[in-house]
Design a protein around this motif. Structure first.
Motif, PDB file in Angstrom:
ATOM      1  N   ALA A 102       0.459  -0.940   0.027  1.00  0.00           N
ATOM      2  CA  ALA A 102       0.501  -0.132   0.332  1.00  0.00           C
ATOM      3  C   ALA A 102       0.928   1.376  -0.211  1.00  0.00           C
ATOM      4  CB  ALA A 102      -0.680   0.355   1.161  1.00  0.00           C
ATOM      5  N   GLU A 103       1.587   1.358   1.036  1.00  0.00           N
ATOM      6  CA  GLU A 103       3.119   2.168   0.547  1.00  0.00           C
ATOM      7  C   GLU A 103       3.634   2.288  -0.883  1.00  0.00           C
ATOM      8  OE1 GLU A 103       5.499   1.722   4.178  1.00  0.00           O
ATOM      9  OE2 GLU A 103       3.783   2.516   6.018  1.00  0.00           O
ATOM     10  N   HIS A 104       4.076   1.175  -1.032  1.00  0.00           N
ATOM     11  CA  HIS A 104       4.162   1.625  -2.219  1.00  0.00           C
ATOM     12  C   HIS A 104       3.689   2.526  -3.245  1.00  0.00           C
ATOM     13  CE1 HIS A 104       7.514   0.450  -5.768  1.00  0.00           C
ATOM     14  NE2 HIS A 104       6.501  -0.253  -5.735  1.00  0.00           N
ATOM     15  N   ALA A 105       2.612   1.384  -3.252  1.00  0.00           N
ATOM     16  CA  ALA A 105       1.362   2.014  -4.656  1.00  0.00           C
ATOM     17  C   ALA A 105       0.588   3.822  -4.453  1.00  0.00           C
ATOM     18  CB  ALA A 105       0.197   1.593  -4.104  1.00  0.00           C
ATOM     19  N   ALA A 109       1.499   6.655  -6.921  1.00  0.00           N
ATOM     20  CA  ALA A 109       0.710   7.315  -7.631  1.00  0.00           C
ATOM     21  C   ALA A 109       1.316   8.981  -7.189  1.00  0.00           C
ATOM     22  CB  ALA A 109      -0.619   7.296  -6.549  1.00  0.00           C
ATOM     23  N   THR A 110       1.868   9.420  -5.972  1.00  0.00           N
ATOM     24  CA  THR A 110       1.991  10.393  -6.087  1.00  0.00           C
ATOM     25  C   THR A 110       3.215  10.574  -7.094  1.00  0.00           C
ATOM     26  OG1 THR A 110       2.003  10.445  -3.560  1.00  0.00           O
ATOM     27  CG2 THR A 110       3.481  12.592  -4.147  1.00  0.00           C
ATOM     28  N   ASP A 113       1.761  11.846 -10.432  1.00  0.00           N
ATOM     29  CA  ASP A 113       0.756  12.796 -10.467  1.00  0.00           C
ATOM     30  C   ASP A 113       1.641  13.755 -10.668  1.00  0.00           C
ATOM     31  OD1 ASP A 113      -1.177  11.199 -10.099  1.00  0.00           O
ATOM     32  OD2 ASP A 113      -1.904  11.412  -7.392  1.00  0.00           O
ATOM     33  N   SER A 114       3.163  13.726  -9.467  1.00  0.00           N
ATOM     34  CA  SER A 114       3.727  15.208  -9.685  1.00  0.00           C
ATOM     35  C   SER A 114       4.646  14.931 -10.971  1.00  0.00           C
ATOM     36  CB  SER A 114       4.584  14.897  -8.879  1.00  0.00           C
ATOM     37  OG  SER A 114       5.145  13.781  -7.700  1.00  0.00           O
ATOM     38  N   SER A 115       4.871  14.230 -11.826  1.00  0.00           N
ATOM     39  CA  SER A 115       5.631  14.097 -13.570  1.00  0.00           C
ATOM     40  C   SER A 115       4.430  14.859 -14.589  1.00  0.00           C
ATOM     41  CB  SER A 115       6.389  13.177 -13.224  1.00  0.00           C
ATOM     42  OG  SER A 115       4.920  12.016 -13.511  1.00  0.00           O
ATOM     43  N   GLN A 116       3.304  14.778 -14.170  1.00  0.00           N
ATOM     44  CA  GLN A 116       1.932  15.045 -15.067  1.00  0.00           C
ATOM     45  C   GLN A 116       1.840  16.587 -15.139  1.00  0.00           C
ATOM     46  OE1 GLN A 116      -0.987  12.752 -15.008  1.00  0.00           O
ATOM     47  NE2 GLN A 116      -0.476  10.708 -15.164  1.00  0.00           N
TER      48      GLN A 116
END
Length: 116
Positions: A102-105, A109-110, A113-116
């Protein structure tokens, strides 16, 4: 995968339990306190039980834990966690493995989101 199991004869198991516990009865001459009847496809049997055997049977039943019992899902409350602590009801993973995944997911995801 289906498990192949040897059929149990409940009456034989109860008889073996009584035989295993009875020698330790501190009051072997006391009158029976219960009668248990068992009827299965293998036949039927009736057992008269001393207080000592009834108490031992109750303790054995109270302490029994099903090998499939891996606790409750923290997500949905279901009781169907597989051997990898994956909930078959809602799909959530539990324990350290679930927490790491869950932490890896969340981290992935973070990062996405920051690379887009």
């Amino acid at each position: 995968m289906d498990r192949v199991t040897t059929p149990l004869d409940p009456a034989a198991v109860i008889a073996e339990f009584i035989d295993a516990v009875s020698p330790y009865n501190p009051h072997p001459d006391a009158a029976p306190v219960a009668v248990v009847g068992v009827r299965t496809a293998l036949g039927e049997d009736v057992f008269t039980l001393s207080d000592h055997v009834v108490r031992a049977m109750c303790k054995a039943l109270v302490s029994y834990r099903d090998p499939e019992d891996r606790g409750n899902c923290i997500g949905c409350g279901g009781r169907h966690l597989d051997e990898n602590l994956h909930c078959r009801d809602c799909g959530q993973l539990h324990g350290i493995l679930g927490q790491v995944i869950a932490e890896h997911a969340r981290r992935v995801a973070t990062e996405n989101d920051s690379s887009q």
